[in-house]
Design a protein around this motif. Structure first.
Motif, PDB file in Angstrom:
ATOM      1  N   THR A 232      77.466 150.379  28.005  1.00 17.73           N
ATOM      2  CA  THR A 232      77.204 149.084  28.642  1.00 17.73           C
ATOM      3  C   THR A 232      78.428 148.174  28.654  1.00 17.73           C
ATOM      4  O   THR A 232      78.817 147.630  29.705  1.00 17.73           O
ATOM      5  N   LEU A 233      79.066 147.975  27.494  1.00 16.91           N
ATOM      6  CA  LEU A 233      80.187 147.039  27.418  1.00 16.91           C
ATOM      7  C   LEU A 233      81.397 147.523  28.210  1.00 16.91           C
ATOM      8  O   LEU A 233      82.056 146.731  28.901  1.00 16.91           O
ATOM      9  N   VAL A 234      81.692 148.812  28.131  1.00 18.16           N
ATOM     10  CA  VAL A 234      82.851 149.345  28.860  1.00 18.16           C
ATOM     11  C   VAL A 234      82.627 149.243  30.362  1.00 18.16           C
ATOM     12  O   VAL A 234      83.545 148.912  31.125  1.00 18.16           O
ATOM     13  N   LEU A 235      81.407 149.511  30.796  1.00 19.82           N
ATOM     14  CA  LEU A 235      81.095 149.383  32.220  1.00 19.82           C
ATOM     15  C   LEU A 235      81.232 147.934  32.682  1.00 19.82           C
ATOM     16  O   LEU A 235      81.787 147.665  33.755  1.00 19.82           O
ATOM     17  N   ALA A 236      80.715 147.022  31.876  1.00 16.78           N
ATOM     18  CA  ALA A 236      80.796 145.601  32.254  1.00 16.78           C
ATOM     19  C   ALA A 236      82.253 145.158  32.364  1.00 16.78           C
ATOM     20  O   ALA A 236      82.622 144.400  33.277  1.00 16.78           O
ATOM     21  N   ALA A 237      83.101 145.624  31.453  1.00 19.96           N
ATOM     22  CA  ALA A 237      84.518 145.262  31.501  1.00 19.96           C
ATOM     23  C   ALA A 237      85.229 145.905  32.698  1.00 19.96           C
ATOM     24  O   ALA A 237      86.258 145.400  33.157  1.00 19.96           O
ATOM     25  N   SER A 238      84.678 146.996  33.206  1.00 19.31           N
ATOM     26  CA  SER A 238      85.313 147.726  34.312  1.00 19.31           C
ATOM     27  C   SER A 238      84.722 147.376  35.671  1.00 19.31           C
ATOM     28  O   SER A 238      85.142 147.938  36.684  1.00 19.31           O
ATOM     29  N   LYS A 239      83.753 146.480  35.698  1.00 19.85           N
ATOM     30  CA  LYS A 239      83.008 146.208  36.932  1.00 19.85           C
ATOM     31  C   LYS A 239      83.914 145.857  38.104  1.00 19.85           C
ATOM     32  O   LYS A 239      83.811 146.449  39.191  1.00 19.85           O
ATOM     33  N   ASP A 240      84.827 144.906  37.923  1.00 17.26           N
ATOM     34  CA  ASP A 240      85.672 144.460  39.035  1.00 17.26           C
ATOM     35  C   ASP A 240      86.567 145.586  39.557  1.00 17.26           C
ATOM     36  O   ASP A 240      86.761 145.717  40.775  1.00 17.26           O
ATOM     37  N   ASP A 241      87.098 146.395  38.657  1.00 18.29           N
ATOM     38  CA  ASP A 241      87.949 147.508  39.082  1.00 18.29           C
ATOM     39  C   ASP A 241      87.152 148.545  39.861  1.00 18.29           C
ATOM     40  O   ASP A 241      87.649 149.113  40.846  1.00 18.29           O
ATOM     41  N   ILE A 242      85.924 148.816  39.428  1.00 20.82           N
ATOM     42  CA  ILE A 242      85.093 149.794  40.138  1.00 20.82           C
ATOM     43  C   ILE A 242      84.791 149.315  41.548  1.00 20.82           C
ATOM     44  O   ILE A 242      84.936 150.060  42.532  1.00 20.82           O
ATOM     45  N   ALA A 274      77.788 145.891  40.996  1.00 23.10           N
ATOM     46  CA  ALA A 274      77.744 144.489  40.559  1.00 23.10           C
ATOM     47  C   ALA A 274      76.477 144.198  39.763  1.00 23.10           C
ATOM     48  O   ALA A 274      76.478 143.347  38.864  1.00 23.10           O
ATOM     49  N   ARG A 275      75.409 144.912  40.041  1.00 21.71           N
ATOM     50  CA  ARG A 275      74.144 144.692  39.337  1.00 21.71           C
ATOM     51  C   ARG A 275      74.030 145.541  38.077  1.00 21.71           C
ATOM     52  O   ARG A 275      73.508 145.086  37.047  1.00 21.71           O
ATOM     53  N   ILE A 276      74.533 146.777  38.132  1.00 21.16           N
ATOM     54  CA  ILE A 276      74.357 147.712  37.018  1.00 21.16           C
ATOM     55  C   ILE A 276      75.405 147.508  35.919  1.00 21.16           C
ATOM     56  O   ILE A 276      75.094 147.606  34.732  1.00 21.16           O
ATOM     57  N   ALA A 277      76.639 147.216  36.302  1.00 19.04           N
ATOM     58  CA  ALA A 277      77.726 147.084  35.324  1.00 19.04           C
ATOM     59  C   ALA A 277      77.738 145.689  34.713  1.00 19.04           C
ATOM     60  O   ALA A 277      78.711 144.931  34.812  1.00 19.04           O
ATOM     61  N   THR A 278      76.625 145.342  34.050  1.00 23.13           N
ATOM     62  CA  THR A 278      76.510 144.057  33.366  1.00 23.13           C
ATOM     63  C   THR A 278      75.905 144.300  31.986  1.00 23.13           C
ATOM     64  O   THR A 278      75.232 145.302  31.760  1.00 23.13           O
ATOM     65  N   VAL A 279      76.139 143.363  31.063  1.00 18.11           N
ATOM     66  CA  VAL A 279      75.655 143.556  29.691  1.00 18.11           C
ATOM     67  C   VAL A 279      74.142 143.414  29.595  1.00 18.11           C
ATOM     68  O   VAL A 279      73.522 143.922  28.653  1.00 18.11           O
ATOM     69  N   ASP A 280      73.510 142.716  30.550  1.00 17.29           N
ATOM     70  CA  ASP A 280      72.067 142.503  30.480  1.00 17.29           C
ATOM     71  C   ASP A 280      71.312 143.314  31.535  1.00 17.29           C
ATOM     72  O   ASP A 280      70.191 142.974  31.914  1.00 17.29           O
ATOM     73  N   TYR A 281      71.903 144.405  32.003  1.00 21.14           N
ATOM     74  CA  TYR A 281      71.270 145.225  33.048  1.00 21.14           C
ATOM     75  C   TYR A 281      69.971 145.856  32.546  1.00 21.14           C
ATOM     76  O   TYR A 281      69.915 146.434  31.463  1.00 21.14           O
TER      77      TYR A 281
END
Length: 472
Positions: A232-242, A274-281
């Motif tokens: 979860t945290l790594v995805l959230a930190a990578s959201k903009d790059d993805i 944008a919806r999935i790569a968040t800490v509260d998904y």
């Protein structure tokens, strides 16, 4: 030869009781030993009582097993058949959502991790293509006019480097889900083995926010109490790059040139980053249904309907190497839901020389003519109709891959009718006994439409099953 006459017994002898057999083995077991002390007698009686208790438990267990077997014989048994990636597991989750919603929603955290891994898997494919392009292009070159070439830039190289931690996390989790013979080159997608306890692995990843029993933590935790394997945290930190990588025009051009359509792949979630790569998904019902998880082996799923009827649905692996495992489940099955996507322009992953649709037709013929399935109703699902529509709208002609289709109109209605007639003809000709042909057109990720179809299918299967039991 003279015969010896037996002397008849006197009346006194006839009424004299027989002497007890002194060497009866069973009696000797429980006979008190000579000169038994009071303590020895107490211990002997305790052992006898324990032996009687164990014997009763065994008898009760045997009786319970017989009851369960009789109950299972009266249950509705359904097989989900079809080649790999035909949508069997997705159809199963639709069934769970429609008829066992509590069970479906109870596993949402497990599927959250699968969805995150699906997203990382798509990113992995993108990064692989970026790496290939960067190696091909070499140093940045300029055309004679001074403009840059169409190769990717250092910006893409840096973006790729920032996203690499996602891949190591995916590799670690995938190795835990399929620990034996793990080889990422042979199993590029998320795979699990039926009955391997893979759900427990994901529960540890998603639920370790709570302290384990005894206060001991089995795995390293992050500062906010998450398991280190939780993406979860790594995805959230990578959201903009993805998002930047997926929406990049140069990347889209490369994908088009290579003929890669990630959006047609099962488990595609890049458009939802944008919806999935968040800490509260929190996954939606549609997310869970769309999630892709490849299964090795056969999984048995038991459901109890609202009307009290019990169902067993068997989800079997569809790749060629797994098909011999289907046969033991053919006995005493009431219905088969056979999924056949009209993927006329695709090939099997395990054999690039075999067309997917041709393989589905071959499999359909084998199922129809199997004598073990003579009494089972076979329900055909033309699945993934949304992908067929997109394929035809893109200008790809059926005739190119299926010459017998000829110059017929290249639209969904005509293509569907052509293949429906073909499947119906094999069904009629090869079935050992006459049976009704059932066919439905579905897109398994369209949950509401698919659930409406499944409701009708369920009622039909149940009615036929009750008729066989002489209940109606």
């Amino acid at each position: 030869m003279a015969q010896t006459k037996l002397r008849p017994r006197s009346s006194a002898e006839r009424f004299t009781p027989l002497k007890p057999v002194q060497d009866d083995a069973w009696s000797n077991i429980f006979k008190p030993p000579p000169n038994e002390t009071a303590e020895e007698k107490r211990e002997r009686l305790v052992h006898q009582q324990e032996a009687q208790r164990v014997s009763r438990e065994i008898d009760e267990s045997i009786l319970e097993s017989k009851k369960l077997l009789e109950k299972k014989k009266k249950a509705v048994k359904v097989l989900l058949l079809g080649q790999a990636e035909s949508g069997k597991s997705t159809m199963l989750r639709n069934f769970q959502l429609a008829f066992c919603p509590t069970y479906f929603h109870g596993e949402s955290l497990i599927w959250k991790t699968i969805i995150q891994l699906n997203l990382i898997g798509s990113v992995k494919k993108l990064l692989s293509i970026v790496e290939d392009e960067l190696e091909i292009s070499g140093p940045r070159s300029r055309s004679p006019t001074g403009s840059t070439s169409t190769s990717l830039s250092d910006h893409h190289r840096r973006t790729r480097m920032r996203l690499l931690p996602l891949l190591s996390m995916e590799t670690n989790l995938t190795r835990q889900l399929l620990p034996e013979h793990y080889d990422p080159s042979r199993t590029p997608e998320i795979c699990v083995r039926a009955g391997s306890g893979w759900k427990s692995v994901l529960e540890r990843v998603t639920l370790d926010r709570r302290a384990p029993l005894g206060g001991q933590q089995r795995r390293p935790m992050t500062s906010d109490g998450r398991n280190k394997d939780d993406p979860t945290l790594v995805l959230a930190a990578s959201k903009d790059d993805i998002i930047s990588l997926w929406e990049d025009e140069a990347i889209r051009a490369v994908l088009k040139r290579r003929g890669v359509r990630l959006e047609d792949s099962p488990g595609f979630f890049l458009d939802d980053t944008a919806r999935i790569a968040t800490v509260d998904y929190e996954p939606t019902e549609e997310d869970i249904v769309r999630a892709r998880l490849r299964t090795f082996g056969v999984e048995e799923h038991r459901f109890t309907q609202e009307n009290g009827s019990e169902w067993y649905i068997y989800d079997v692996g569809g790749s060629r190497s797994m098909r011999p495992q289907w046969v033991p489940y053919f006995d005493d099955v009431q219905a088969i839901i056979f999924l056949a996507p009209l993927s006329f322009n695709q090939v099997l992953d395990e054999d690039k020389q075999v067309n997917r649709l041709e393989d589905s037709i071959y499999l359909w013929k084998e199922v129809c003519k199997n004598p073990l399935l003579a009494r089972a109703n076979i329900i055909l699902f033309f699945n993934k109709m949304d992908i067929l529509k997109k394929t035809l709208e893109s200008g790809i002609r059926v005739e190119t891959y299926v010459p017998s289709y000829g110059k017929n109109p290249n639209d969904v209605d005509n293509v569907t009718k052509y293949f429906k007639d073909k499947f119906r003809a094999y069904h009629k000709r090869l079935s050992p006994r006459p049976r009704t042909f059932f066919c439905h057109e579905t897109s398994a990720i369209d949950t509401k439409a698919t659930q409406a179809v499944l409701a009708g299918v369920r009622d039909g299967i149940l009615r036929l099953h009750l008729e066989e039991l002489n209940v109606i």
